[in-house]
Design a protein around this motif. Sequence first.
Motif, PDB file in Angstrom:
ATOM      1  N   ARG A   1     -37.435  28.473  -2.530  1.00  0.00           N
ATOM      2  CA  ARG A   1     -36.366  28.432  -1.487  1.00  0.00           C
ATOM      3  C   ARG A   1     -35.474  28.436  -2.451  1.00  0.00           C
ATOM      4  N   ALA A   2     -35.887  27.943  -3.442  1.00  0.00           N
ATOM      5  CA  ALA A   2     -34.751  27.839  -4.319  1.00  0.00           C
ATOM      6  C   ALA A   2     -34.837  28.992  -5.274  1.00  0.00           C
ATOM      7  N   HIS A   3     -35.289  30.702  -4.607  1.00  0.00           N
ATOM      8  CA  HIS A   3     -34.958  31.241  -5.678  1.00  0.00           C
ATOM      9  C   HIS A   3     -34.554  32.601  -4.125  1.00  0.00           C
ATOM     10  N   ALA A   4     -32.929  32.207  -3.671  1.00  0.00           N
ATOM     11  CA  ALA A   4     -33.091  32.327  -2.387  1.00  0.00           C
ATOM     12  C   ALA A   4     -32.522  34.055  -2.501  1.00  0.00           C
ATOM     13  N   THR A   5     -32.259  34.488  -3.216  1.00  0.00           N
ATOM     14  CA  THR A   5     -32.167  36.232  -3.828  1.00  0.00           C
ATOM     15  C   THR A   5     -33.174  36.975  -3.649  1.00  0.00           C
ATOM     16  N   GLN A   6     -34.189  36.162  -4.018  1.00  0.00           N
ATOM     17  CA  GLN A   6     -35.897  37.177  -4.364  1.00  0.00           C
ATOM     18  C   GLN A   6     -36.817  37.072  -3.363  1.00  0.00           C
ATOM     19  N   VAL A   7     -36.845  35.076  -2.653  1.00  0.00           N
ATOM     20  CA  VAL A   7     -38.043  34.679  -2.044  1.00  0.00           C
ATOM     21  C   VAL A   7     -36.851  34.457  -0.596  1.00  0.00           C
ATOM     22  N   GLN A   8     -38.363  34.807   0.308  1.00  0.00           N
ATOM     23  CA  GLN A   8     -37.935  34.778   2.034  1.00  0.00           C
ATOM     24  C   GLN A   8     -38.753  34.416   2.788  1.00  0.00           C
ATOM     25  N   HIS A   9     -38.167  33.152   3.492  1.00  0.00           N
ATOM     26  CA  HIS A   9     -39.071  32.934   4.833  1.00  0.00           C
ATOM     27  C   HIS A   9     -40.280  32.528   4.221  1.00  0.00           C
ATOM     28  N   ALA A  10     -40.331  31.026   3.048  1.00  0.00           N
ATOM     29  CA  ALA A  10     -41.201  30.671   2.480  1.00  0.00           C
ATOM     30  C   ALA A  10     -41.691  29.758   3.645  1.00  0.00           C
ATOM     31  N   LEU A  11     -43.044  29.723   4.275  1.00  0.00           N
ATOM     32  CA  LEU A  11     -43.417  28.615   5.128  1.00  0.00           C
ATOM     33  C   LEU A  11     -45.030  28.039   4.847  1.00  0.00           C
ATOM     34  N   ALA A  12     -45.017  26.710   5.121  1.00  0.00           N
ATOM     35  CA  ALA A  12     -46.206  26.403   4.718  1.00  0.00           C
ATOM     36  C   ALA A  12     -46.827  26.293   6.558  1.00  0.00           C
TER      37      ALA A  12
ATOM     38  N   VAL B   1     -44.724  20.292 -20.004  1.00  0.00           N
ATOM     39  CA  VAL B   1     -44.617  21.141 -19.680  1.00  0.00           C
ATOM     40  C   VAL B   1     -43.601  21.989 -20.096  1.00  0.00           C
ATOM     41  N   THR B   2     -43.649  23.262 -20.778  1.00  0.00           N
ATOM     42  CA  THR B   2     -42.606  24.309 -20.969  1.00  0.00           C
ATOM     43  C   THR B   2     -42.462  25.542 -20.464  1.00  0.00           C
ATOM     44  N   VAL B   3     -41.693  26.247 -19.578  1.00  0.00           N
ATOM     45  CA  VAL B   3     -41.443  27.061 -19.402  1.00  0.00           C
ATOM     46  C   VAL B   3     -40.341  28.334 -20.403  1.00  0.00           C
ATOM     47  N   VAL B   4     -40.836  29.215 -20.875  1.00  0.00           N
ATOM     48  CA  VAL B   4     -39.815  30.069 -21.250  1.00  0.00           C
ATOM     49  C   VAL B   4     -40.191  31.695 -20.695  1.00  0.00           C
ATOM     50  N   THR B   5     -38.154  31.570 -20.139  1.00  0.00           N
ATOM     51  CA  THR B   5     -38.433  33.267 -19.491  1.00  0.00           C
ATOM     52  C   THR B   5     -37.719  34.247 -20.010  1.00  0.00           C
ATOM     53  N   CYS B   6     -38.372  35.436 -19.858  1.00  0.00           N
ATOM     54  CA  CYS B   6     -37.897  36.503 -21.001  1.00  0.00           C
ATOM     55  C   CYS B   6     -36.502  37.388 -20.950  1.00  0.00           C
ATOM     56  N   THR B   7     -36.063  37.642 -19.305  1.00  0.00           N
ATOM     57  CA  THR B   7     -35.162  38.164 -19.049  1.00  0.00           C
ATOM     58  C   THR B   7     -34.435  37.015 -18.113  1.00  0.00           C
TER      59      THR B   7
ATOM     60  N   ALA C   1     -22.456  38.937 -13.443  1.00  0.00           N
ATOM     61  CA  ALA C   1     -22.824  38.466 -11.891  1.00  0.00           C
ATOM     62  C   ALA C   1     -24.608  37.888 -11.265  1.00  0.00           C
ATOM     63  N   LEU C   2     -25.357  38.671 -11.184  1.00  0.00           N
ATOM     64  CA  LEU C   2     -26.766  38.520 -10.331  1.00  0.00           C
ATOM     65  C   LEU C   2     -27.433  37.401 -12.156  1.00  0.00           C
ATOM     66  N   ALA C   3     -27.332  37.982 -13.616  1.00  0.00           N
ATOM     67  CA  ALA C   3     -28.141  37.089 -14.201  1.00  0.00           C
ATOM     68  C   ALA C   3     -27.685  35.899 -14.121  1.00  0.00           C
ATOM     69  N   ALA C   4     -26.182  35.227 -14.069  1.00  0.00           N
ATOM     70  CA  ALA C   4     -25.812  33.698 -13.647  1.00  0.00           C
ATOM     71  C   ALA C   4     -26.430  33.081 -12.554  1.00  0.00           C
ATOM     72  N   HIS C   5     -26.628  34.130 -11.398  1.00  0.00           N
ATOM     73  CA  HIS C   5     -27.038  33.098 -10.274  1.00  0.00           C
ATOM     74  C   HIS C   5     -28.018  32.969 -10.535  1.00  0.00           C
ATOM     75  N   ARG C   6     -28.722  34.328 -10.694  1.00  0.00           N
ATOM     76  CA  ARG C   6     -30.648  33.465 -11.048  1.00  0.00           C
ATOM     77  C   ARG C   6     -30.159  32.684 -11.979  1.00  0.00           C
ATOM     78  N   GLU C   7     -29.752  32.624 -13.226  1.00  0.00           N
ATOM     79  CA  GLU C   7     -30.505  30.675 -13.749  1.00  0.00           C
ATOM     80  C   GLU C   7     -29.980  29.884 -13.280  1.00  0.00           C
ATOM     81  N   SER C   8     -28.780  29.737 -12.368  1.00  0.00           N
ATOM     82  CA  SER C   8     -29.240  28.675 -11.314  1.00  0.00           C
ATOM     83  C   SER C   8     -30.075  28.840 -10.373  1.00  0.00           C
ATOM     84  N   GLU C   9     -30.062  29.119  -9.534  1.00  0.00           N
ATOM     85  CA  GLU C   9     -32.149  29.752  -9.229  1.00  0.00           C
ATOM     86  C   GLU C   9     -33.245  28.857 -10.339  1.00  0.00           C
ATOM     87  N   LEU C  10     -32.638  29.604 -11.102  1.00  0.00           N
ATOM     88  CA  LEU C  10     -34.449  28.281 -11.324  1.00  0.00           C
ATOM     89  C   LEU C  10     -34.463  27.260 -11.622  1.00  0.00           C
ATOM     90  N   ALA C  11     -33.083  27.266 -12.640  1.00  0.00           N
ATOM     91  CA  ALA C  11     -32.317  25.643 -12.348  1.00  0.00           C
ATOM     92  C   ALA C  11     -33.402  25.070 -11.269  1.00  0.00           C
TER      93      ALA C  11
END
Length: 324
Positions: free
Chosen positions: A270-281, A39-45, A71-81
């Motif tokens: 939930r790892a993408h906390a700056t973008q996604v809130q209240h992910a619930l099963a 599985v490979t993921v390529v992210t454009c930005t 700063a946001l780019a660096a943080h979102r890289e860590s969320e993506l990882a």
Amino acid sequence: MSAPGMPAGGLLAVHAHPDDETLATGALLATWADARRRVTVVTCTRGERGEVVDTASHPTGLEHLEGDGPALAAHRESELAAALAALGVTDHAFLDTLPVPSGERYEDSGMAWVAPGIAGPAPDSGPAAFSRVPLDEAAARLAAVVRDRRPAVVATYEPGGGYGHPDHVRTHEVTVRALDLAGDPAAPLPGEPWSADLWQAVAPAHELRAARESLAESPTVRALADRAGLAFPAPDGALPPVARGVDELDGRTAAVAARPVLDRLLGAMRAHATQVQHALALPPTEAGGPVPGVVGCYALSNGVLAPVLAHESYLTSAPVGSRR
């Protein structure tokens, strides 16, 4: 995974920003990883212009990052990882580093909400915005990855970009062009020509409308909405481009069940906390009755609840490019 089944070979998913890999194709990625296929993921930005969720019900303490592109780019890289780790994906790259770093980064083009769940272009995107990058420049980079990884399937958005974001639309265009280049023996690219099936993330319109109604009827979700100050989508409101009628999908779709990988899918959200809130099963049934077609919910920065459908759906095509 239901018909047409999981093709033998690897998967390449192409996405515009961190979090899209999870929201659009998370179940597919986790399912393929479970099968021990490549599985490979390529992210454009890096999502430099994304909004940041930081509310009383979802406090991240990161509101200061909004508007600070680097700063946001660096943080979102860590969320993506962290999200990729949750999904079981170990092979990732940003498009502007392929095949070698260009020295110039592809940047988030920005967007504006034009209706609930539907985006439009930002009026002030800059010259480095991904939506402005020459098509063949970006596509050649991705084509080199296709030839190198040799996937059976390449997954991305449908032509409307899922919900209209200009970077999503451009990602679809780049992916389709990259598959053409990857299969062209005359293209000045390393490696041998390669073709792959194109899978475009879609949602059956009737399922999406029913899922919206189910959210509003769920006691669990209503309690969440009251507690967190979230809104419900209008059941009869406009659907985003990802929604397709039965006549467009019949006989040409693959479906991937979300519940078997739901824990990891929600963990990635939930790892993408700056973008996604209240992910619930959501349980298969509740005291108030069944919740058909829905296994979870979440909200983005617009504060509108969205369903996690029981299945991800993909509009499939025959191999694009040269015959394997």
